[in-house]
Design an enzyme around this catalytic site. Structure first.
Site, mmCIF file in Angstrom:
data_model
loop_
_atom_site.group_PDB
_atom_site.id
_atom_site.type_symbol
_atom_site.label_atom_id
_atom_site.label_comp_id
_atom_site.label_asym_id
_atom_site.label_seq_id
_atom_site.Cartn_x
_atom_site.Cartn_y
_atom_site.Cartn_z
ATOM 1 N N SER A 137 -6.659 6.070 12.228
ATOM 2 C CA SER A 137 -6.844 7.271 11.405
ATOM 3 C C SER A 137 -7.400 8.392 12.268
ATOM 4 O O SER A 137 -7.987 8.144 13.331
ATOM 5 C CB SER A 137 -7.851 6.960 10.292
ATOM 6 O OG SER A 137 -8.237 8.142 9.610
ATOM 7 N N LYS A 141 -12.896 2.638 10.519
ATOM 8 C CA LYS A 141 -11.655 2.868 11.271
ATOM 9 C C LYS A 141 -11.927 2.945 12.771
ATOM 10 O O LYS A 141 -11.117 2.499 13.582
ATOM 11 C CB LYS A 141 -10.965 4.153 10.784
ATOM 12 C CG LYS A 141 -10.513 4.121 9.347
ATOM 13 C CD LYS A 141 -9.618 2.939 9.017
ATOM 14 C CE LYS A 141 -8.217 3.030 9.564
ATOM 15 N NZ LYS A 141 -7.387 1.853 9.172
ATOM 16 N N GLY A 190 0.824 -1.215 0.000
ATOM 17 C CA GLY A 190 0.000 0.000 0.000
ATOM 18 C C GLY A 190 0.855 1.261 0.000
ATOM 19 O O GLY A 190 2.077 1.220 0.186
ATOM 20 N N PRO A 222 -3.228 8.937 11.533
ATOM 21 C CA PRO A 222 -2.849 10.007 10.595
ATOM 22 C C PRO A 222 -4.066 10.794 10.105
ATOM 23 O O PRO A 222 -5.154 10.243 9.923
ATOM 24 C CB PRO A 222 -2.215 9.262 9.414
ATOM 25 C CG PRO A 222 -2.116 7.833 9.824
ATOM 26 C CD PRO A 222 -3.118 7.611 10.915
ATOM 27 N N ALA A 223 -3.830 12.085 9.863
ATOM 28 C CA ALA A 223 -4.788 12.904 9.115
ATOM 29 C C ALA A 223 -4.698 12.475 7.643
ATOM 30 O O ALA A 223 -4.153 11.407 7.348
ATOM 31 C CB ALA A 223 -4.436 14.376 9.298
HETATM 32 P P1 NAP Z 1 -3.813 1.833 0.181
HETATM 33 O O1 NAP Z 1 -2.616 2.126 -0.605
HETATM 34 O O2 NAP Z 1 -5.111 1.644 -0.533
HETATM 35 O O3 NAP Z 1 -3.530 0.591 1.108
HETATM 36 C C1 NAP Z 1 -4.527 -0.224 1.628
HETATM 37 C C2 NAP Z 1 -3.921 -1.577 1.877
HETATM 38 O O4 NAP Z 1 -4.909 -2.440 2.450
HETATM 39 C C3 NAP Z 1 -3.456 -2.235 0.572
HETATM 40 O O5 NAP Z 1 -2.174 -2.752 0.787
HETATM 41 C C4 NAP Z 1 -4.454 -3.338 0.362
HETATM 42 O O6 NAP Z 1 -3.919 -4.502 -0.215
HETATM 43 C C5 NAP Z 1 -4.847 -3.666 1.789
HETATM 44 N N1 NAP Z 1 -6.123 -4.370 1.826
HETATM 45 C C6 NAP Z 1 -7.354 -3.876 1.543
HETATM 46 N N2 NAP Z 1 -8.268 -4.845 1.658
HETATM 47 C C7 NAP Z 1 -7.597 -5.978 2.008
HETATM 48 C C8 NAP Z 1 -7.969 -7.326 2.276
HETATM 49 N N3 NAP Z 1 -9.237 -7.732 2.192
HETATM 50 N N4 NAP Z 1 -7.004 -8.203 2.618
HETATM 51 C C9 NAP Z 1 -5.705 -7.830 2.686
HETATM 52 N N5 NAP Z 1 -5.292 -6.570 2.442
HETATM 53 C C10 NAP Z 1 -6.226 -5.665 2.119
HETATM 54 O O7 NAP Z 1 -4.116 2.978 1.238
HETATM 55 P P2 NAP Z 1 -3.221 3.726 2.318
HETATM 56 O O8 NAP Z 1 -3.586 5.145 2.199
HETATM 57 O O9 NAP Z 1 -1.803 3.323 2.235
HETATM 58 O O10 NAP Z 1 -3.876 3.162 3.657
HETATM 59 C C11 NAP Z 1 -3.180 2.306 4.536
HETATM 60 C C12 NAP Z 1 -3.789 2.407 5.905
HETATM 61 O O11 NAP Z 1 -3.706 3.755 6.362
HETATM 62 C C13 NAP Z 1 -5.269 2.048 5.988
HETATM 63 O O12 NAP Z 1 -5.478 1.376 7.201
HETATM 64 C C14 NAP Z 1 -5.963 3.410 6.011
HETATM 65 O O13 NAP Z 1 -7.216 3.355 6.647
HETATM 66 C C15 NAP Z 1 -4.964 4.188 6.823
HETATM 67 N N6 NAP Z 1 -5.027 5.662 6.670
HETATM 68 C C16 NAP Z 1 -4.826 6.232 5.452
HETATM 69 C C17 NAP Z 1 -4.863 7.620 5.338
HETATM 70 C C18 NAP Z 1 -4.626 8.324 4.016
HETATM 71 O O14 NAP Z 1 -4.927 9.514 3.922
HETATM 72 N N7 NAP Z 1 -4.087 7.647 3.005
HETATM 73 C C19 NAP Z 1 -5.131 8.401 6.468
HETATM 74 C C20 NAP Z 1 -5.321 7.790 7.698
HETATM 75 C C21 NAP Z 1 -5.255 6.396 7.789
HETATM 76 P P3 NAP Z 1 -3.572 -4.671 -1.777
HETATM 77 O O15 NAP Z 1 -2.208 -4.063 -1.926
HETATM 78 O O16 NAP Z 1 -3.584 -6.124 -1.987
HETATM 79 O O17 NAP Z 1 -4.616 -3.916 -2.556
#
Ligand code: NAP
Length: 354
Positions: free
Chosen positions: A135, A174, A21, A198-199
């Site tokens: 989050s 979340k 991710g 994180p924001a």
């Molecule tokens: P991302 O690139 O979409 O990453 C999401 C990850 O979750 C991907 O690696 C995806 O796997 C995995 N995933 C989703 N469904 C799954 C399943 N059924 N089984 C196994 N893996 C699964 O998004 P990101 O922004 O890096 O987010 C990562 C984390 O940070 C999440 O928990 C998100 O809620 C949190 N977060 C993000 C933000 C933001 O602004 N980006 C802010 C606060 C918190 P695949 O690689 O196989 O698709």
């Protein structure tokens, strides 16, 4: 921020769930740079687009091993967690647009996935610490939530009580996942839980993946889809590299505990566009300005923004208190201008924008 090697024990084995991710890839990179062995899980090793950039990290001091695991398959993380002292659980679906069934697409993988990973940690005697990527969405749902607080400033003592399956389901996913993690952690005493909140995360991606919400947001902001204007919405912004550093520090700092709200600053949509205009105003189709409120109510639903969401978020300012992340983890935040411009440069280099 300088190297954090002095804080760390060398050569630990660390599991990173959802390792390909947007955020997790930086965590994997930093861990490998510090000489740790990383077990990274991905849903499919066959998906070259998702894993190519991880394979490109093989010349770093630490050793990377890839495993297949799915949040919804019980026992899926058993193999990858073997021998790991630290588990960094980032995997959870993050998308807001195009949602058809929030229960199936968001809540089940977030909640059952957290149970699945933490129950595996309960069975795996090597695990000493779990770092959960929660989050700001588990702290606040709608911007109006901040009106209840002094100075309209949210902090780690707050929990999102305004989201539900029907309203802001990602934020709800979340919240319930983090609550479940605390419940499971408190029912045992071998491993300790540290949470990162994180924001909205922005900044350069290590891959060319375009399916993540952060990279899609940046693409919309600089690639033309929002050039007619943007709504009066406020976001907390944090650099993806600071978020990854915070996970590594939370994993290795002996006295790290509790929740950590990560945010460099809050900015409106227009302020983000104006920062970018200073450097790219002549070369990129950036938003012209702020859309009038009546127009946002008119066209918002076409973009998945309900009137209820707009009523509770449009034009409402708030702040996020990042002092705990600075004092306890020692985070030095990238300025938002660097975060945005580095992200644009990475997208240009990858040929994603012109
Ligand atoms: P991302 O690139 O979409 O990453 C999401 C990850 O979750 C991907 O690696 C995806 O796997 C995995 N995933 C989703 N469904 C799954 C399943 N059924 N089984 C196994 N893996 C699964 O998004 P990101 O922004 O890096 O987010 C990562 C984390 O940070 C999440 O928990 C998100 O809620 C949190 N977060 C993000 C933000 C933001 O602004 N980006 C802010 C606060 C918190 P695949 O690689 O196989 O698709």
């Amino acid at each position: 921020m300088g190297p954090i090697l002095t804080l760390l024990d060398m050569g630990k084995t660390v599991l990173v769930t959802g390792g390909s991710g947007y955020i997790a890839s930086w965590i994997v990179k930093y861990l490998l740079e510090e000489g740790h062995n990383v077990h990274a899980t991905v849903r499919s090793l066959q998906s070259e687009e998702k894993v190519a950039h991880l394979k490109g990290l093989e010349n770093l001091p630490g050793k990377l091993s890839l495993f297949e695991a799915d949040l919804l398959k019980d026992g899926s993380f058993d193999e990858a967690m073997k021998g790991c002292e630290i588990v960094i659980h980032t995997a959870s679906p993050f998308f807001i647009k195009g949602l058809k069934d929030a229960q199936k697409q968001l809540i089940d993988p977030a909640l059952q996935g957290t149970r699945n990973v933490l129950n595996t940690a309960n069975r795996c005697s090597d695990v000493k610490r779990v770092v959960l990527t929660s989050s700001v969405a588990a702290i606040m749902g709608d911007n109006v939530d901040a009106l209840q607080k002094s100075n309209q400033t949210m902090d780690e003592s707050d929990w999102n009580r305004s989201s539900s399956l029907k309203h802001q389901p990602y934020s709800y996913s979340k919240t319930v996942a983090e609550e479940e993690a605390w419940k499971i952690a408190k029912a045992q005493n071998r491993w300790q839980l540290v949470v990162i909140n994180p924001a909205f995360v922005m900044g350069p991606s290590l891959s060319r993946r375009m399916d993540g919400t952060s990279v899609q947001f940046m693409h919309d902001l600089v690639g033309g889809p929002l050039k007619s204007g943007v709504p009066d919405l406020t976001f907390g912004i944090v650099d993806v590299r600071d978020v990854a550093r915070a996970h590594v520090l939370a994993a290795f700092k002996a006295d790290a505990s509790g929740r950590h709200l990560l945010c460099a600053d809050t900015k409106t949509f227009v302020e983000l566009a104006n920062i970018l205009k200073e450097r790219y105003g002549k070369t990129l189709p950036l938003p012209r300005g702020q859309l009038p409120t009546f127009m946002v109510y008119l066209i918002g639903p076409l973009f998945g923004l309900s009137w209820d969401f707009l009523k509770k978020n449009l034009g409402v300012r708030y702040k996020l208190d990042n002092s705990r992340s600075i004092q306890d983890l020692g985070i030095v935040y990238h300025p938002i201008a660097d975060t945005l411009c580095d992200h644009v440069e990475q997208m240009k280099e990858a040929g994603i924008i012109g």
